[in-house]
Scaffold this active site. Structure first.
Site, PDB file in Angstrom:
ATOM      1  N   ASP A  71     -16.601 -26.012  12.852  1.00  0.00           N
ATOM      2  CA  ASP A  71     -16.617 -24.608  12.449  1.00  0.00           C
ATOM      3  C   ASP A  71     -17.834 -23.870  12.986  1.00  0.00           C
ATOM      4  O   ASP A  71     -18.737 -24.472  13.578  1.00  0.00           O
ATOM      5  CB  ASP A  71     -16.563 -24.508  10.914  1.00  0.00           C
ATOM      6  CG  ASP A  71     -17.484 -25.499  10.210  1.00  0.00           C
ATOM      7  OD1 ASP A  71     -18.418 -26.010  10.870  1.00  0.00           O
ATOM      8  OD2 ASP A  71     -17.292 -25.781   9.020  1.00  0.00           O
ATOM      9  N   ASN A 140     -17.063 -27.271  -3.729  1.00  0.00           N
ATOM     10  CA  ASN A 140     -15.780 -26.671  -4.129  1.00  0.00           C
ATOM     11  C   ASN A 140     -14.586 -27.373  -3.473  1.00  0.00           C
ATOM     12  O   ASN A 140     -13.467 -26.879  -3.538  1.00  0.00           O
ATOM     13  CB  ASN A 140     -15.756 -25.172  -3.801  1.00  0.00           C
ATOM     14  CG  ASN A 140     -15.756 -24.889  -2.303  1.00  0.00           C
ATOM     15  OD1 ASN A 140     -15.865 -25.810  -1.499  1.00  0.00           O
ATOM     16  ND2 ASN A 140     -15.642 -23.627  -1.920  1.00  0.00           N
ATOM     17  N   HIS A 142     -14.215 -27.987  -0.180  1.00  0.00           N
ATOM     18  CA  HIS A 142     -13.845 -27.588   1.180  1.00  0.00           C
ATOM     19  C   HIS A 142     -14.201 -28.671   2.203  1.00  0.00           C
ATOM     20  O   HIS A 142     -15.123 -29.464   1.995  1.00  0.00           O
ATOM     21  CB  HIS A 142     -14.436 -26.221   1.569  1.00  0.00           C
ATOM     22  CG  HIS A 142     -15.893 -26.172   1.879  1.00  0.00           C
ATOM     23  ND1 HIS A 142     -16.694 -25.101   1.539  1.00  0.00           N
ATOM     24  CD2 HIS A 142     -16.721 -27.028   2.515  1.00  0.00           C
ATOM     25  CE1 HIS A 142     -17.915 -25.294   1.955  1.00  0.00           C
ATOM     26  NE2 HIS A 142     -17.969 -26.465   2.553  1.00  0.00           N
ATOM     27  N   GLU A 147     -11.686 -23.206   2.759  1.00  0.00           N
ATOM     28  CA  GLU A 147     -11.995 -22.933   1.366  1.00  0.00           C
ATOM     29  C   GLU A 147     -10.757 -23.156   0.492  1.00  0.00           C
ATOM     30  O   GLU A 147      -9.632 -23.251   1.015  1.00  0.00           O
ATOM     31  CB  GLU A 147     -12.482 -21.483   1.243  1.00  0.00           C
ATOM     32  CG  GLU A 147     -13.744 -21.177   2.051  1.00  0.00           C
ATOM     33  CD  GLU A 147     -15.021 -21.785   1.470  1.00  0.00           C
ATOM     34  OE1 GLU A 147     -14.948 -22.842   0.811  1.00  0.00           O
ATOM     35  OE2 GLU A 147     -16.099 -21.205   1.683  1.00  0.00           O
TER      36      GLU A 147
HETATM   37  C1  GLP Z   1     -20.805 -26.630   5.007  1.00  0.00           C
HETATM   38  C2  GLP Z   1     -19.947 -27.031   6.237  1.00  0.00           C
HETATM   39  C3  GLP Z   1     -19.123 -28.252   5.942  1.00  0.00           C
HETATM   40  C4  GLP Z   1     -19.950 -29.190   5.084  1.00  0.00           C
HETATM   41  C5  GLP Z   1     -20.130 -28.590   3.717  1.00  0.00           C
HETATM   42  C6  GLP Z   1     -21.068 -29.370   2.819  1.00  0.00           C
HETATM   43  O1  GLP Z   1     -21.006 -25.308   4.824  1.00  0.00           O
HETATM   44  N1  GLP Z   1     -19.151 -26.029   6.834  1.00  0.00           N
HETATM   45  O2  GLP Z   1     -18.716 -28.865   7.164  1.00  0.00           O
HETATM   46  O3  GLP Z   1     -19.308 -30.431   4.958  1.00  0.00           O
HETATM   47  O4  GLP Z   1     -20.452 -27.216   3.784  1.00  0.00           O
HETATM   48  O5  GLP Z   1     -22.396 -29.164   3.183  1.00  0.00           O
HETATM   49  P1  GLP Z   1     -23.546 -30.206   2.860  1.00  0.00           P
HETATM   50  O6  GLP Z   1     -23.242 -31.420   3.647  1.00  0.00           O
HETATM   51  O7  GLP Z   1     -24.807 -29.540   3.302  1.00  0.00           O
HETATM   52  O8  GLP Z   1     -23.487 -30.454   1.389  1.00  0.00           O
END
Ligand code: GLP
Length: 263
Positions: A71, A140, A142, A147
């Protein structure tokens, strides 16, 4: 879904890096270079560091390996320190000694974002598809930036970020207002097309989402539950992230009693 519960986040990183290194080696033994799907966020950073150490010591050869990021934010300058172009370059491309020409990140600056998203999905197909997609999970539920209520068969597209995601990612920006409102992300369908999915999660903050992903109903409220449809998904957790799983003992039993033959 294979569920591996380890003691600490360091073990998560070691285990996940071992799977990725094996994937690269196996594809090389077949005479080709692996195509990886790579994730941003803090969850996979330890895994990247472990892989970088293997590259550094000469135990892992990443020549020819290509990568597709999940992304990108919309409207953020490529050289912004928090653009995923920059983050992938500093946490993946350079440490793993990948050829930058083989590392792809969705274009969040294209005049025609829909066309750029379509082209991204085509580029994945043209590369032969993703052999192994590495994933983190949002609190959440995702994956990528899919989302809650993302279509289970969605392709790479533009999304509006959940305010909770913007809040969670505000820590990387000077202020919460600076976190972009929109993103482009591989779809759940794109992720399900990968031949193997490897999700890493650490910490109690992920425990609810992890439990829903693995044991909850397949439901758009938890996009990661789409991985229940994946042909070969592995989830690697530390004890805190696994703390809300009802069947944790069962997963450990399965790991201790792995079949000796595939099938
Ligand atoms: C982000 C990314 C995801 C990631 C998630 C969790 O914003 N777009 O690919 O897995 O949120 O983030 P983190 O690993 O910092 O908890």
């Amino acid at each position: 879904m294979r569920v591996v519960i380890t003691d600490t986040s360091a073990h998560v990183a070691q285990f996940a890096a071992g799977i990725i290194a094996d994937e690269i080696a196996q594809r090389r033994a077949e005479g080709r270079a692996a195509v990886l799907g790579v994730a941003t966020g803090s969850s996979p950073l330890g895994t990247y560091a472990e892989l970088a150490a293997l590259v550094e010591s000469g135990e892992l050869d990443t020549t020819g390996v290509s990568a597709f990021a999940l992304d990108e934010y919309v409207g953020i300058a490529l050289d912004h320190p928090e653009s995923y172009h920059t983050v992938i370059d500093t946490t993946v491309t350079k440490p793993l000694a990948l050829d930058p020409a083989r590392v792809h990140v969705p274009d969040g600056l294209a005049d025609d974002l829909a066309a750029a998203c379509e082209a991204y999905d085509r580029a994945i197909v043209d590369a032969g598809g993703i052999d192994l997609q590495l994933l983190g999970i949002g609190a959440n539920g995702h994956i990528g930036f899919n989302e809650p209520t993302s279509s289970l068969s969605s392709r790479t597209r533009i999304k509006t970020l959940d305010p909770r995601t913007r809040e969670a990612n505000a820590r990387f920006f000077a202020s919460a207002d600076e976190v972009p409102v929109h993103c482009v992300t591989q779809g759940l369908g794109t992720i399900l097309d990968s031949r193997r999915a490897l999700l890493v999660a650490q910490g109690a903050g992920k425990a609810d989402a992890v439990a829903h992903m693995i044991e909850g109903p397949l439901a758009a409220i938890c996009p990661a539950s789409a991985l229940q449809l994946h042909r070969d998904a592995i989830v690697v957790l530390d004890r805190a992230a696994a703390s809300k799983l009802e069947l944790a003992d069962y997963y450990e039993y399965i790991e201790a009693n792995q079949p000796t033959q595939a099938g």
